[in-house]
Design a protein around this motif. Structure first.
Motif, PDB file in Angstrom:
ATOM      1  N   GLY A 189       0.951  -1.128  -0.032  1.00 16.22           N
ATOM      2  CA  GLY A 189       0.196  -0.034  -0.007  1.00 16.22           C
ATOM      3  C   GLY A 189       1.137   1.516   0.245  1.00 16.22           C
ATOM      4  N   LYS A 190       2.063   1.295   0.088  1.00 19.47           N
ATOM      5  CA  LYS A 190       2.732   2.272   0.045  1.00 19.47           C
ATOM      6  C   LYS A 190       2.705   3.263  -1.532  1.00 19.47           C
ATOM      7  CE  LYS A 190       7.158   0.662   2.407  1.00 19.47           C
ATOM      8  NZ  LYS A 190       6.615  -0.340   3.133  1.00 19.47           N
ATOM      9  N   LYS A 191       2.856   5.037  -1.196  1.00 17.14           N
ATOM     10  CA  LYS A 191       2.900   5.451  -2.238  1.00 17.14           C
ATOM     11  C   LYS A 191       3.511   5.601  -3.677  1.00 17.14           C
ATOM     12  CE  LYS A 191      -1.165   6.088  -1.128  1.00 17.14           C
ATOM     13  NZ  LYS A 191      -2.856   5.163  -1.722  1.00 17.14           N
ATOM     14  N   VAL A 192       3.431   5.922  -4.828  1.00 15.62           N
ATOM     15  CA  VAL A 192       4.559   5.770  -5.860  1.00 15.62           C
ATOM     16  C   VAL A 192       5.486   7.276  -5.731  1.00 15.62           C
ATOM     17  CG1 VAL A 192       5.225   6.407  -8.137  1.00 15.62           C
ATOM     18  CG2 VAL A 192       3.901   4.201  -7.210  1.00 15.62           C
ATOM     19  N   GLY A 193       6.774   7.941  -5.203  1.00 19.71           N
ATOM     20  CA  GLY A 193       7.131   8.981  -4.694  1.00 19.71           C
ATOM     21  C   GLY A 193       8.454   9.619  -6.271  1.00 19.71           C
ATOM     22  N   VAL A 194       9.040   8.200  -7.038  1.00 19.58           N
ATOM     23  CA  VAL A 194       8.997   8.515  -7.839  1.00 19.58           C
ATOM     24  C   VAL A 194       8.731   8.321  -9.208  1.00 19.58           C
ATOM     25  CG1 VAL A 194      12.037   9.054  -8.392  1.00 19.58           C
ATOM     26  CG2 VAL A 194      11.559   9.141  -6.685  1.00 19.58           C
ATOM     27  N   LEU A 195       8.625   8.921  -9.836  1.00 19.17           N
ATOM     28  CA  LEU A 195       8.627   8.214 -11.334  1.00 19.17           C
ATOM     29  C   LEU A 195       9.966   8.861 -12.201  1.00 19.17           C
ATOM     30  CD1 LEU A 195       7.100   6.786 -13.611  1.00 19.17           C
ATOM     31  CD2 LEU A 195       5.944   8.997 -14.195  1.00 19.17           C
ATOM     32  N   ILE A 196      10.724   7.613 -13.176  1.00 14.80           N
ATOM     33  CA  ILE A 196      11.444   7.943 -13.595  1.00 14.80           C
ATOM     34  C   ILE A 196      11.588   7.080 -15.608  1.00 14.80           C
ATOM     35  CG2 ILE A 196      13.846   7.572 -14.168  1.00 14.80           C
ATOM     36  CD1 ILE A 196      14.471   6.928 -11.104  1.00 14.80           C
ATOM     37  N   ASN A 197      11.120   8.363 -15.901  1.00 13.41           N
ATOM     38  CA  ASN A 197      10.609   8.209 -17.307  1.00 13.41           C
ATOM     39  C   ASN A 197      11.931   7.633 -18.379  1.00 13.41           C
ATOM     40  OD1 ASN A 197       7.639   7.786 -17.575  1.00 13.41           O
ATOM     41  ND2 ASN A 197       7.965   9.896 -17.168  1.00 13.41           N
ATOM     42  N   CYS A 198      12.586   6.306 -18.581  1.00  8.21           N
ATOM     43  CA  CYS A 198      13.815   6.310 -18.592  1.00  8.21           C
ATOM     44  C   CYS A 198      13.491   5.293 -20.471  1.00  8.21           C
ATOM     45  CB  CYS A 198      14.459   5.168 -17.935  1.00  8.21           C
ATOM     46  SG  CYS A 198      16.500   5.457 -18.776  1.00  8.21           S
ATOM     47  N   ALA A 199      12.008   4.702 -20.376  1.00  6.90           N
ATOM     48  CA  ALA A 199      12.071   3.897 -22.402  1.00  6.90           C
ATOM     49  C   ALA A 199      12.627   4.709 -22.914  1.00  6.90           C
ATOM     50  CB  ALA A 199      10.638   3.378 -21.620  1.00  6.90           C
ATOM     51  N   GLY A 200      12.879   4.426 -24.144  1.00 11.34           N
ATOM     52  CA  GLY A 200      12.914   5.189 -25.167  1.00 11.34           C
ATOM     53  C   GLY A 200      13.405   4.336 -26.528  1.00 11.34           C
ATOM     54  N   VAL A 201      13.249   4.544 -27.547  1.00 16.75           N
ATOM     55  CA  VAL A 201      14.166   3.946 -28.770  1.00 16.75           C
ATOM     56  C   VAL A 201      14.424   4.560 -29.696  1.00 16.75           C
ATOM     57  CG1 VAL A 201      12.589   1.456 -28.646  1.00 16.75           C
ATOM     58  CG2 VAL A 201      11.786   3.586 -29.873  1.00 16.75           C
ATOM     59  N   ALA A 202      14.719   4.372 -30.514  1.00 14.82           N
ATOM     60  CA  ALA A 202      15.682   4.919 -31.679  1.00 14.82           C
ATOM     61  C   ALA A 202      15.876   4.407 -32.895  1.00 14.82           C
ATOM     62  CB  ALA A 202      17.076   5.655 -31.821  1.00 14.82           C
TER      63      ALA A 202
END
Length: 413
Positions: A189-202
């Motif tokens: 039940g902990k809450k999300v405190g960090v979101l790291i958007n690192c997904a990527g393609v080229a």
């Protein structure tokens, strides 16, 4: 002049950085250009003057000292005065920047890794993998990885929470919503405190050769996924007025290259997304203490980075190791402040270069040979080294189609 990377007994990546422009900047920032030198420089000037004039009586009060210091800095030793003014302007600029970037708050709000869940997209390999390993082994963080690629990171150390991996298409909002519920349940039940958007393609294609299906896929992953993950996880942060969203963009958002139209435009959109999100946390959601950071590196030594040639000048623009970028991200989370990270340091000039005349920008491109940064040869090398080989379904079809086109083009030559 390249970084040397090794693996320690725990499996963590260690690197030894060669002497580069960034190394020089760190030395200058810690010694002659640091804020304490605002007070130290006048003292040094006085004692230097005393050394040259032994009979000089040193001032005994501030009233006597100020005229002497003013004379030394701005009349007799003007170069010290120029340095002092530079440090003063730099200090004021950095202070105002911090004040505005963090929504008029001076107080730091670092992540509490015992309570905050860290969600990272694209965390199986490359930069994301190194971030996961550092957060797990150094911070004992609660981490959830969303990625289609199988995880290549090492397991969490004894005593640290298990790293949760969810095979997820981050451009699919139904999958992300389903995984979001699983993450919160798995961590009690902990809450999300960090979101790291690192997904990527080229995909390195000239504009008229772009496969529109491939371009749409790239935009879904590099850009649209930022909205999808934010809609799922940012409410946890808004409700507590606490958290940190890290958007991994690219220096390509500021400096476009031939055959990089799909990637550069998607990363420029990610930059705009970051800026909108930052101001909306304050003006729309009354959550000014939710921090936002943009990471914009140049070439990084990853499978994706193999699609680019090395930079022309390794002193000013060295090829970055994934762990270098990862350490900056972890440092940012610990700082409790919003940041704008252009890596390496020389890349901080890119936003300014965009304001220069077109002829000068073109001259810089010629001198840097940036027209040949992405070529058929470099993309073939990336695919030969495994980039895209683990894609599945429709993505696999696009990968195979791209590979056949490259082979046909090579045969035609």
């Amino acid at each position: 002049m390249t970084a040397t990377t090794t693996t320690d007994s725990k499996g963590l990546t260690q690197f030894k950085e060669p002497f580069t422009f960034d190394s020089l900047l760190r030395i200058l920032n810690k010694v002659p250009f640091s804020t304490p030198f605002l007070g130290l420089l006048p003292v040094l000037a006085v004692y230097y003057h005393k050394h040259k004039n032994p009979s000089l009586a040193l001032p005994t009060s501030a009233t006597d000292a100020l005229p002497l210091v003013r004379s030394l800095l701005f009349t007799q030793y003007k170069w010290t005065g120029y340095i002092w003014i530079f440090i003063l302007v730099r200090t004021i600029n950095r202070a105002i920047n911090r004040y505005v970037r963090n929504h008029t708050e001076w107080r730091r709000d670092p992540i509490d890794y015992t309570k905050d869940i860290v969600v990272i997209t694209g965390g199986s390999q490359g930069i994301g993998k190194e971030i996961v390993q550092l957060l797990s082994h150094k911070k004992r963080a609660h981490i959830a990885v969303l990625d289609m690629a199988p995880p290549a990171y090492i397991k969490a150390p004894a005593g640290a929470p298990e790293i949760l991996y969810f095979k997820t298409d981050v451009s699919n909002r139904e999958q992300v919503a389903e995984v979001g519920a699983k993450i919160r349940a798995a961590f009690g039940g902990k809450k999300v405190g960090v979101l790291i958007n690192c997904a990527g393609v080229a995909s390195g294609n000239a504009i008229l050769d772009v496969d529109l299906d491939s371009a749409a896929r790239l935009w879904r992953i590099n850009t649209l996924s930022n909205w999808i993950t934010a809609k799922e996880f940012a409410p946890d942060m808004i409700a507590r007025n606490h958290g940190h969203v890290v958007t991994v963009s690219s220096a390509g958002a500021y400096a476009t290259l031939p055959s990089m139209s799909e990637y550069a435009t998607s990363k420029a959109a990610a930059l705009a997304f970051h800026e909108c999100l930052a101001i909306e946390f304050r003006t729309r959601y009354n959550a000014p203490r939710v921090r936002t950071t943009l990471v914009a590196p140049t070439k990084v030594r990853t499978a994706l980075g193999d699609g680019m040639e090395d930079h022309a000048d390794p002193f000013f623009t060295p090829v970055l190791e994934p762990v270098q970028v990862a350490e900056k991200v972890v440092w940012t989370l610990d700082s409790g402040l919003s940041q704008h990270l252009m890596l390496p340091g020389f890349a901080n000039l890119l936003p300014w270069i965009r304001a220069l005349p077109d002829w000068f920008r073109r001259l810089l491109a010629i001198l840097d040979n940036s027209d040949n940064t992405v070529t058929e040869k470099s993309m073939s090398r990336a695919m030969k080294n495994g980039y895209g080989s683990n894609w599945e379904g429709a993505d696999k079809e696009l990968y195979d189609r791209r590979k056949k086109l490259m082979e046909a083009a090579k045969g035609a030559k």
